[in-house]
Design an enzyme around this catalytic site. Structure first.
Site, PDB file in Angstrom:
ATOM      1  N   ARG A   1       5.757   6.151  13.804  1.00 29.81           N
ATOM      2  CA  ARG A   1       6.104   6.743  12.377  1.00 29.81           C
ATOM      3  C   ARG A   1       5.378   8.194  12.696  1.00 29.81           C
ATOM      4  NH1 ARG A   1       1.645   4.863   8.435  1.00 29.81           N
ATOM      5  NH2 ARG A   1       0.388   6.609   9.473  1.00 29.81           N
TER       6      ARG A   1
ATOM      7  N   HIS B   1       4.681   0.097   0.127  1.00 27.72           N
ATOM      8  CA  HIS B   1       5.428  -0.580   1.270  1.00 27.72           C
ATOM      9  C   HIS B   1       4.731  -1.694   1.970  1.00 27.72           C
ATOM     10  CE1 HIS B   1       3.604   2.800   3.418  1.00 27.72           C
ATOM     11  NE2 HIS B   1       3.572   1.970   4.383  1.00 27.72           N
TER      12      HIS B   1
ATOM     13  N   HIS C   1       0.816  -1.242  -0.091  1.00 27.14           N
ATOM     14  CA  HIS C   1       0.085   0.088   0.069  1.00 27.14           C
ATOM     15  C   HIS C   1       0.952   1.341  -0.013  1.00 27.14           C
ATOM     16  CE1 HIS C   1       0.961  -0.607   4.038  1.00 27.14           C
ATOM     17  NE2 HIS C   1       0.624   0.884   4.361  1.00 27.14           N
TER      18      HIS C   1
ATOM     19  N   ASP D   1       0.755   5.236   1.739  1.00 23.33           N
ATOM     20  CA  ASP D   1      -0.165   5.567   2.892  1.00 23.33           C
ATOM     21  C   ASP D   1      -1.125   6.658   2.489  1.00 23.33           C
ATOM     22  OD1 ASP D   1       1.075   4.128   4.886  1.00 23.33           O
ATOM     23  OD2 ASP D   1       2.682   5.462   5.425  1.00 23.33           O
TER      24      ASP D   1
END
Length: 301
Positions: free
Chosen positions: A292, A277, A127, A129
């Protein structure tokens, strides 16, 4: 010879076009750090920097060039505080929050605290983000706080290489096409409807180009992903599904990928505009803790 036709719309063996830099851009050395390439077109480890220190403008410029050229940068053993991690990411712009994910010490830090039996949240799927936003994230800075003894790697795929290697007839079909992105398909894999319904007005479906141009390099990149892209505008459902399945497959080509084996304190900084990723969930029953920080982006074109 007997009939030897293989099914259409697949990924075939053969030579890949592996072009790391945009046309007309020449290779240049880096003067402020050492860079170790990890794959042909994507992924490099940066040596000789302490990211807890403020960046000079010259260093920020050179790191940005490395990010554009390699799409994801890795820094071993940084062990940044949450504030230092946010400060580093902030060199690239305004930080972004995500009300759908658990936070760390502040609202701008997402914490993925995973142990056996916890909610998976975007593991085991390729996917990009937050493409369900009108302005998807420009990039992200991820740090591993706790690492399992084995497993828990993360992989990234170069979506410029993915586009470059599409058959010409597919390129002709998708150049100029638009697709719908929606947060519900991705999040409904692990959240109940009652958790998602309150956010439907905040995050309505949006359209993005199937092929976007990178705002800094000008390269064409495939910009659809399994988690959030639901249909191609103007196609009937069956035709859209078939085309999207083909496009989703492109992230799975090993020649377009880099894989990182984490150590505690490692930092990964990736260009969310140019990559997908995949967080590999193969570490049960052990724990994996990551934090993150996401950097707000622009409207794809």
């Amino acid at each position: 010879m007997r009939d030897h036709r293989i099914p259409d719309d697949g990924i075939y063996e053969g030579v890949r076009v592996l072009r790391r830099l945009p046309e007309g851009v020449e290779e240049r050395p880096y003067g402020l750090f050492e860079l170790e390439p990890l794959a042909r077109t994507i992924g490099a480890r940066v040596h000789g920097l302490d990211l807890s220190r403020p960046l000079t403008e010259a260093l920020r410029t050179e790191l940005n060039r490395a990010l554009l050229e390699w799409k994801v940068l890795f820094f071993r053993g940084q062990h940044l505080t949450s504030r230092a991690q946010r400060d580093f990411a902030g060199n690239w712009g305004e930080l972004e929050t995500n009300p759908l994910l658990a936070t760390g010490d502040d609202k701008e830090t997402v914490r993925f605290d995973k142990a056996e039996g916890t909610t998976p949240t975007f593991e085991n799927v390729w996917h990009t983000d937050v493409t369900f936003r009108e302005r998807p994230a420009m990039g992200a800075v991820l740090q591993l706080r706790e690492v399992p003894p084995a497993g828990g790697d993360t992989m990234w795929a170069d979506m410029a290489a993915a586009y470059d290697n599409l058959p010409q007839d597919i390129k002709d079909r998708i150049d100029g096409a638009r697709a719908v992105h929606d947060f519900i398909p991705g999040f409904s894999r692990f959240y109940p409807a009652s958790r998602l319904a309150p956010f439907q007005d905040e995050f309505p479906p949006v359209e993005h180009p199937v092929v976007r141009r990178h705002p800094e390099t000008g390269r064409k990149m495939l910009f659809v992903n399994t988690s959030f892209t639901t249909r191609v505008v103007g196609l009937d459902r069956d035709e859209s599904d078939r085309l999207l399945r083909l496009l989703f497959q492109q992230a799975h080509v090993p020649e377009f990928q880099v894989r990182h084996r984490w150590e505690a304190g490692d930092i990964a900084f990736w260009d969310n505009r140019a990559t997908q990723h995949y967080a590999v969930n193969d570490y049960a029953p052990h724990r994996r803790v990551a934090e993150r920080v996401a950097i707000a982006g622009d409207r794809p074109f």
